[in-house]
Design a protein around this motif. Structure first.
Motif, PDB file in Angstrom:
ATOM      1  N   LEU A   1       0.828  -1.208   0.000  1.00 52.62           N
ATOM      2  CA  LEU A   1       0.000   0.000   0.000  1.00 52.62           C
ATOM      3  C   LEU A   1       0.861   1.256   0.000  1.00 52.62           C
ATOM      4  CD1 LEU A   1      -2.653  -1.099   2.628  1.00 52.62           C
ATOM      5  CD2 LEU A   1      -2.979  -0.930   0.161  1.00 52.62           C
ATOM      6  N   PRO A   2       0.291   2.354  -0.495  1.00 53.86           N
ATOM      7  CA  PRO A   2       1.034   3.627  -0.460  1.00 53.86           C
ATOM      8  C   PRO A   2       1.377   4.002   0.986  1.00 53.86           C
ATOM      9  CG  PRO A   2      -0.965   3.822  -1.768  1.00 53.86           C
ATOM     10  CD  PRO A   2      -0.999   2.480  -1.130  1.00 53.86           C
ATOM     11  N   PRO A   3       2.466   4.753   1.177  1.00 58.49           N
ATOM     12  CA  PRO A   3       2.946   5.090   2.524  1.00 58.49           C
ATOM     13  C   PRO A   3       1.904   5.794   3.400  1.00 58.49           C
ATOM     14  CG  PRO A   3       4.568   5.708   0.890  1.00 58.49           C
ATOM     15  CD  PRO A   3       3.364   5.229   0.143  1.00 58.49           C
ATOM     16  N   GLU A   4       1.084   6.663   2.822  1.00 60.46           N
ATOM     17  CA  GLU A   4       0.092   7.379   3.637  1.00 60.46           C
ATOM     18  C   GLU A   4      -0.974   6.442   4.199  1.00 60.46           C
ATOM     19  OE1 GLU A   4      -0.850   7.829  -0.739  1.00 60.46           O
ATOM     20  OE2 GLU A   4       0.881   8.284   0.493  1.00 60.46           O
ATOM     21  N   ILE A   5      -1.236   5.362   3.502  1.00 57.55           N
ATOM     22  CA  ILE A   5      -2.206   4.382   4.011  1.00 57.55           C
ATOM     23  C   ILE A   5      -1.505   3.386   4.928  1.00 57.55           C
ATOM     24  CG2 ILE A   5      -3.812   2.548   3.355  1.00 57.55           C
ATOM     25  CD1 ILE A   5      -4.361   4.064   0.789  1.00 57.55           C
ATOM     26  N   ARG A   6      -0.242   3.131   4.662  1.00 58.51           N
ATOM     27  CA  ARG A   6       0.520   2.150   5.436  1.00 58.51           C
ATOM     28  C   ARG A   6       0.675   2.550   6.900  1.00 58.51           C
ATOM     29  NH1 ARG A   6       5.886   1.081   2.817  1.00 58.51           N
ATOM     30  NH2 ARG A   6       4.606   1.138   0.958  1.00 58.51           N
ATOM     31  N   LYS A   7       0.440   3.816   7.217  1.00 58.99           N
ATOM     32  CA  LYS A   7       0.517   4.259   8.619  1.00 58.99           C
ATOM     33  C   LYS A   7      -0.406   3.425   9.496  1.00 58.99           C
ATOM     34  CE  LYS A   7       0.381   8.770   7.155  1.00 58.99           C
ATOM     35  NZ  LYS A   7      -0.125  10.123   7.288  1.00 58.99           N
ATOM     36  N   ASN A   8      -1.517   3.061   8.933  1.00 54.41           N
ATOM     37  CA  ASN A   8      -2.505   2.243   9.653  1.00 54.41           C
ATOM     38  C   ASN A   8      -2.405   0.782   9.203  1.00 54.41           C
ATOM     39  OD1 ASN A   8      -3.515   4.620  10.820  1.00 54.41           O
ATOM     40  ND2 ASN A   8      -4.802   4.982   9.035  1.00 54.41           N
ATOM     41  N   ALA A   9      -1.196   0.295   9.057  1.00 56.31           N
ATOM     42  CA  ALA A   9      -0.960  -1.035   8.494  1.00 56.31           C
ATOM     43  C   ALA A   9      -1.699  -2.150   9.230  1.00 56.31           C
ATOM     44  CB  ALA A   9       0.535  -1.338   8.467  1.00 56.31           C
ATOM     45  N   GLU A  10      -1.703  -2.113  10.538  1.00 58.75           N
ATOM     46  CA  GLU A  10      -2.371  -3.179  11.299  1.00 58.75           C
ATOM     47  C   GLU A  10      -3.880  -3.169  11.053  1.00 58.75           C
ATOM     48  OE1 GLU A  10      -1.171  -5.837  12.964  1.00 58.75           O
ATOM     49  OE2 GLU A  10       0.719  -5.126  12.111  1.00 58.75           O
ATOM     50  N   GLU A  11      -4.451  -1.989  10.997  1.00 59.28           N
ATOM     51  CA  GLU A  11      -5.888  -1.883  10.730  1.00 59.28           C
ATOM     52  C   GLU A  11      -6.200  -2.371   9.315  1.00 59.28           C
ATOM     53  OE1 GLU A  11      -9.259   1.572  10.184  1.00 59.28           O
ATOM     54  OE2 GLU A  11      -7.584   1.980  11.534  1.00 59.28           O
ATOM     55  N   VAL A  12      -5.373  -1.956   8.355  1.00 60.21           N
ATOM     56  CA  VAL A  12      -5.564  -2.389   6.967  1.00 60.21           C
ATOM     57  C   VAL A  12      -5.397  -3.904   6.871  1.00 60.21           C
ATOM     58  CG1 VAL A  12      -4.600  -2.261   4.636  1.00 60.21           C
ATOM     59  CG2 VAL A  12      -4.869  -0.171   5.981  1.00 60.21           C
ATOM     60  N   LYS A  13      -4.368  -4.421   7.532  1.00 56.74           N
ATOM     61  CA  LYS A  13      -4.121  -5.861   7.519  1.00 56.74           C
ATOM     62  C   LYS A  13      -5.328  -6.623   8.075  1.00 56.74           C
ATOM     63  CE  LYS A  13      -1.051  -9.343   9.443  1.00 56.74           C
ATOM     64  NZ  LYS A  13       0.096  -9.607  10.306  1.00 56.74           N
ATOM     65  N   ALA A  14      -5.897  -6.134   9.157  1.00 51.95           N
ATOM     66  CA  ALA A  14      -7.066  -6.780   9.767  1.00 51.95           C
ATOM     67  C   ALA A  14      -8.260  -6.745   8.820  1.00 51.95           C
ATOM     68  CB  ALA A  14      -7.418  -6.107  11.086  1.00 51.95           C
ATOM     69  N   GLN A  15      -8.441  -5.629   8.132  1.00 50.94           N
ATOM     70  CA  GLN A  15      -9.567  -5.521   7.198  1.00 50.94           C
ATOM     71  C   GLN A  15      -9.368  -6.444   5.995  1.00 50.94           C
ATOM     72  OE1 GLN A  15      -9.936  -1.350   6.289  1.00 50.94           O
ATOM     73  NE2 GLN A  15     -11.004  -0.889   8.197  1.00 50.94           N
ATOM     74  N   VAL A  16      -8.153  -6.463   5.466  1.00 48.11           N
ATOM     75  CA  VAL A  16      -7.860  -7.344   4.330  1.00 48.11           C
ATOM     76  C   VAL A  16      -8.065  -8.798   4.733  1.00 48.11           C
ATOM     77  CG1 VAL A  16      -6.000  -8.182   2.833  1.00 48.11           C
ATOM     78  CG2 VAL A  16      -6.323  -5.728   3.166  1.00 48.11           C
ATOM     79  N   LYS A  17      -7.586  -9.140   5.908  1.00 42.64           N
ATOM     80  CA  LYS A  17      -7.720 -10.505   6.414  1.00 42.64           C
ATOM     81  C   LYS A  17      -9.196 -10.889   6.538  1.00 42.64           C
ATOM     82  CE  LYS A  17      -5.967 -13.332  10.202  1.00 42.64           C
ATOM     83  NZ  LYS A  17      -5.170 -13.332  11.431  1.00 42.64           N
ATOM     84  N   GLY A  18     -10.006  -9.977   7.063  1.00 45.95           N
ATOM     85  CA  GLY A  18     -11.438 -10.238   7.201  1.00 45.95           C
ATOM     86  C   GLY A  18     -12.124 -10.441   5.860  1.00 45.95           C
ATOM     87  N   VAL A  19     -11.772  -9.600   4.893  1.00 44.82           N
ATOM     88  CA  VAL A  19     -12.367  -9.725   3.555  1.00 44.82           C
ATOM     89  C   VAL A  19     -11.949 -11.040   2.912  1.00 44.82           C
ATOM     90  CG1 VAL A  19     -12.350  -8.763   1.210  1.00 44.82           C
ATOM     91  CG2 VAL A  19     -12.614  -7.244   3.172  1.00 44.82           C
ATOM     92  N   LEU A  20     -10.664 -11.384   3.017  1.00 41.00           N
ATOM     93  CA  LEU A  20     -10.180 -12.646   2.451  1.00 41.00           C
ATOM     94  C   LEU A  20     -10.903 -13.846   3.056  1.00 41.00           C
ATOM     95  CD1 LEU A  20      -6.318 -12.119   2.245  1.00 41.00           C
ATOM     96  CD2 LEU A  20      -7.860 -12.514   0.334  1.00 41.00           C
ATOM     97  N   GLN A  21     -11.009 -13.876   4.378  1.00 39.90           N
ATOM     98  CA  GLN A  21     -11.678 -14.993   5.050  1.00 39.90           C
ATOM     99  C   GLN A  21     -13.130 -15.100   4.612  1.00 39.90           C
ATOM    100  OE1 GLN A  21     -10.778 -13.900   9.108  1.00 39.90           O
ATOM    101  NE2 GLN A  21      -9.214 -15.474   9.277  1.00 39.90           N
ATOM    102  N   SER A  22     -13.798 -13.971   4.534  1.00 40.25           N
ATOM    103  CA  SER A  22     -15.209 -13.992   4.160  1.00 40.25           C
ATOM    104  C   SER A  22     -15.406 -14.460   2.729  1.00 40.25           C
ATOM    105  CB  SER A  22     -15.800 -12.600   4.401  1.00 40.25           C
ATOM    106  OG  SER A  22     -16.486 -12.109   3.322  1.00 40.25           O
ATOM    107  N   LYS A  23     -14.586 -13.957   1.805  1.00 41.57           N
ATOM    108  CA  LYS A  23     -14.732 -14.350   0.393  1.00 41.57           C
ATOM    109  C   LYS A  23     -14.308 -15.790   0.150  1.00 41.57           C
ATOM    110  CE  LYS A  23     -16.587 -10.665  -0.897  1.00 41.57           C
ATOM    111  NZ  LYS A  23     -18.007 -10.678  -1.200  1.00 41.57           N
TER     112      LYS A  23
END
Length: 83
Positions: free
Chosen positions: A18-40
């Motif tokens: 992810l771009p650096p400005e979004i990567r600041k919240n990497a753990e939150e993004v990681k959790a959201q990506v993980k949730g979407v992956l598991q659900s799909k």
């Protein structure tokens, strides 16, 4: 189902690209990506490798039995024709 470790690895890798400005919240993004992956992935109705291998073995045994039965039918037909 896919191992949680693999989903976690994918989520980590996706959060790293992810771009650096979004990567600041990497753990939150990681959790959201993980949730979407598991659900799909859950929606895909996948089978485990173990279940797949069991079905392959069942199919092989069934094919063998079918071949045996075909041979028996062929022999019986030949016996009927010779009479």
């Amino acid at each position: 189902m896919i191992e949680p470790r693999i989903i976690d690895d994918i989520a980590t890798k996706m959060s790293q690209i992810l771009p650096p400005e979004i990567r600041k919240n990497a753990e939150e993004v990681k959790a959201q990506v993980k949730g979407v992956l598991q659900s799909k992935l859950a929606e895909l109705n996948l089978v485990t490798r173990e279940e797949f291998d069991i079905q392959v073995a069942v199919l092989a045994k069934t094919r063998e039995k079918l071949h045996t039965l075909e041979q028996q039918v062929k022999e019986l037909e030949q016996q009927l024709q010779s009479k």
